[in-house]
Design a protein around this motif. Structure first.
Motif, PDB file in Angstrom:
ATOM      1  N   VAL A  27       0.846  -1.189   0.000  1.00  0.00           N
ATOM      2  CA  VAL A  27       0.000   0.000   0.000  1.00  0.00           C
ATOM      3  C   VAL A  27       0.887   1.247   0.000  1.00  0.00           C
ATOM      4  N   GLY A  28       0.666   2.123  -0.938  1.00  0.00           N
ATOM      5  CA  GLY A  28       1.415   3.363  -1.015  1.00  0.00           C
ATOM      6  C   GLY A  28       2.760   3.256  -1.710  1.00  0.00           C
ATOM      7  N   VAL A  29       3.168   2.053  -2.106  1.00  0.00           N
ATOM      8  CA  VAL A  29       4.446   1.884  -2.783  1.00  0.00           C
ATOM      9  C   VAL A  29       4.287   2.284  -4.249  1.00  0.00           C
ATOM     10  N   VAL A  30       5.170   3.150  -4.713  1.00  0.00           N
ATOM     11  CA  VAL A  30       5.098   3.660  -6.077  1.00  0.00           C
ATOM     12  C   VAL A  30       6.450   3.459  -6.748  1.00  0.00           C
ATOM     13  N   ARG A  31       6.426   2.901  -7.956  1.00  0.00           N
ATOM     14  CA  ARG A  31       7.634   2.776  -8.775  1.00  0.00           C
ATOM     15  C   ARG A  31       7.761   4.030  -9.638  1.00  0.00           C
ATOM     16  N   VAL A  32       8.926   4.624  -9.621  1.00  0.00           N
ATOM     17  CA  VAL A  32       9.205   5.804 -10.443  1.00  0.00           C
ATOM     18  C   VAL A  32      10.320   5.429 -11.408  1.00  0.00           C
ATOM     19  N   VAL A  33      10.102   5.694 -12.683  1.00  0.00           N
ATOM     20  CA  VAL A  33      11.128   5.447 -13.694  1.00  0.00           C
ATOM     21  C   VAL A  33      11.493   6.781 -14.322  1.00  0.00           C
ATOM     22  N   SER A  34      12.784   7.052 -14.341  1.00  0.00           N
ATOM     23  CA  SER A  34      13.312   8.263 -14.958  1.00  0.00           C
ATOM     24  C   SER A  34      14.093   7.876 -16.202  1.00  0.00           C
ATOM     25  N   ASP A  35      13.740   8.492 -17.325  1.00  0.00           N
ATOM     26  CA  ASP A  35      14.523   8.263 -18.543  1.00  0.00           C
ATOM     27  C   ASP A  35      15.448   9.448 -18.821  1.00  0.00           C
ATOM     28  N   GLY A  36      15.561  10.349 -17.863  1.00  0.00           N
ATOM     29  CA  GLY A  36      16.392  11.528 -18.004  1.00  0.00           C
ATOM     30  C   GLY A  36      15.632  12.738 -18.529  1.00  0.00           C
ATOM     31  N   GLU A  37      14.454  12.508 -19.119  1.00  0.00           N
ATOM     32  CA  GLU A  37      13.621  13.598 -19.627  1.00  0.00           C
ATOM     33  C   GLU A  37      12.232  13.609 -19.020  1.00  0.00           C
ATOM     34  N   ARG A  38      11.732  12.444 -18.636  1.00  0.00           N
ATOM     35  CA  ARG A  38      10.371  12.305 -18.127  1.00  0.00           C
ATOM     36  C   ARG A  38      10.366  11.275 -17.005  1.00  0.00           C
ATOM     37  N   LEU A  39       9.485  11.518 -16.026  1.00  0.00           N
ATOM     38  CA  LEU A  39       9.262  10.571 -14.934  1.00  0.00           C
ATOM     39  C   LEU A  39       7.917   9.901 -15.139  1.00  0.00           C
ATOM     40  N   THR A  40       7.881   8.591 -15.000  1.00  0.00           N
ATOM     41  CA  THR A  40       6.617   7.863 -15.040  1.00  0.00           C
ATOM     42  C   THR A  40       6.465   7.118 -13.716  1.00  0.00           C
ATOM     43  N   VAL A  41       5.215   6.939 -13.294  1.00  0.00           N
ATOM     44  CA  VAL A  41       4.937   6.286 -12.018  1.00  0.00           C
ATOM     45  C   VAL A  41       3.916   5.173 -12.214  1.00  0.00           C
ATOM     46  N   ALA A  42       4.002   4.157 -11.347  1.00  0.00           N
ATOM     47  CA  ALA A  42       3.055   3.047 -11.372  1.00  0.00           C
ATOM     48  C   ALA A  42       3.023   2.419  -9.988  1.00  0.00           C
ATOM     49  N   SER A  43       1.940   1.702  -9.711  1.00  0.00           N
ATOM     50  CA  SER A  43       1.806   0.997  -8.435  1.00  0.00           C
ATOM     51  C   SER A  43       0.970  -0.257  -8.634  1.00  0.00           C
ATOM     52  N   ASP A  44       1.314  -1.309  -7.889  1.00  0.00           N
ATOM     53  CA  ASP A  44       0.524  -2.541  -7.902  1.00  0.00           C
ATOM     54  C   ASP A  44      -0.647  -2.471  -6.932  1.00  0.00           C
ATOM     55  N   CYS A  45      -0.642  -1.488  -6.028  1.00  0.00           N
ATOM     56  CA  CYS A  45      -1.723  -1.312  -5.065  1.00  0.00           C
ATOM     57  C   CYS A  45      -2.902  -0.642  -5.769  1.00  0.00           C
ATOM     58  N   PRO A  46      -4.082  -1.263  -5.783  1.00  0.00           N
ATOM     59  CA  PRO A  46      -5.228  -0.675  -6.488  1.00  0.00           C
ATOM     60  C   PRO A  46      -5.590   0.732  -6.017  1.00  0.00           C
ATOM     61  N   GLU A  47      -5.559   0.987  -4.701  1.00  0.00           N
ATOM     62  CA  GLU A  47      -5.915   2.315  -4.201  1.00  0.00           C
ATOM     63  C   GLU A  47      -4.890   3.360  -4.619  1.00  0.00           C
ATOM     64  N   THR A  48      -3.624   3.000  -4.560  1.00  0.00           N
ATOM     65  CA  THR A  48      -2.571   3.931  -4.963  1.00  0.00           C
ATOM     66  C   THR A  48      -2.628   4.174  -6.463  1.00  0.00           C
ATOM     67  N   ALA A  49      -2.895   3.138  -7.245  1.00  0.00           N
ATOM     68  CA  ALA A  49      -3.020   3.296  -8.698  1.00  0.00           C
ATOM     69  C   ALA A  49      -4.166   4.247  -9.044  1.00  0.00           C
ATOM     70  N   LEU A  50      -5.283   4.170  -8.302  1.00  0.00           N
ATOM     71  CA  LEU A  50      -6.392   5.104  -8.528  1.00  0.00           C
ATOM     72  C   LEU A  50      -5.954   6.539  -8.242  1.00  0.00           C
ATOM     73  N   PHE A  51      -5.198   6.735  -7.167  1.00  0.00           N
ATOM     74  CA  PHE A  51      -4.676   8.066  -6.852  1.00  0.00           C
ATOM     75  C   PHE A  51      -3.818   8.571  -8.013  1.00  0.00           C
ATOM     76  N   LEU A  52      -2.942   7.734  -8.519  1.00  0.00           N
ATOM     77  CA  LEU A  52      -2.069   8.149  -9.616  1.00  0.00           C
ATOM     78  C   LEU A  52      -2.876   8.470 -10.868  1.00  0.00           C
ATOM     79  N   ASP A  53      -3.914   7.689 -11.138  1.00  0.00           N
ATOM     80  CA  ASP A  53      -4.745   7.906 -12.327  1.00  0.00           C
ATOM     81  C   ASP A  53      -5.541   9.197 -12.265  1.00  0.00           C
ATOM     82  N   GLU A  54      -5.974   9.580 -11.058  1.00  0.00           N
ATOM     83  CA  GLU A  54      -6.825  10.763 -10.953  1.00  0.00           C
ATOM     84  C   GLU A  54      -6.030  12.053 -10.783  1.00  0.00           C
TER      85      GLU A  54
END
Length: 79
Positions: A27-54
């Protein structure tokens, strides 16, 4: 001085985990990937993923606003 987490991650391309300080089963764990120009985020936790989506990300900030929200608004998606 104050350092912006998004700027630090953009300067160091790679994959990172943002996790609450207290114990977590995902819960609350978020993966952040940096390609040097953009950051993307994702989570396996359904509640956290909803937060990221909204979250209203601003494309001009290249993901820095979403990373800041994840780092500072933990109560929003942990409770």
């Amino acid at each position: 001085g104050e350092t912006d987490l998004g700027d630090v991650l953009l300067a160091r391309p790679g994959s990172y985990i943002l996790k609450p300080r207290f114990g977590s089963n995902g819960v609350g764990v978020v993966r952040v990937v940096s390609d040097g120009e953009r950051l993307t985020v994702a989570s396996d936790c359904p509640e956290t993923a909803l937060f990221l989506d909204e979250f209203p990300a601003d494309s001009r900030l290249n993901g820095r606003d979403v990373v800041a929200a994840v780092a500072t608004q933990r109560a929003r998606f942990l409770n």
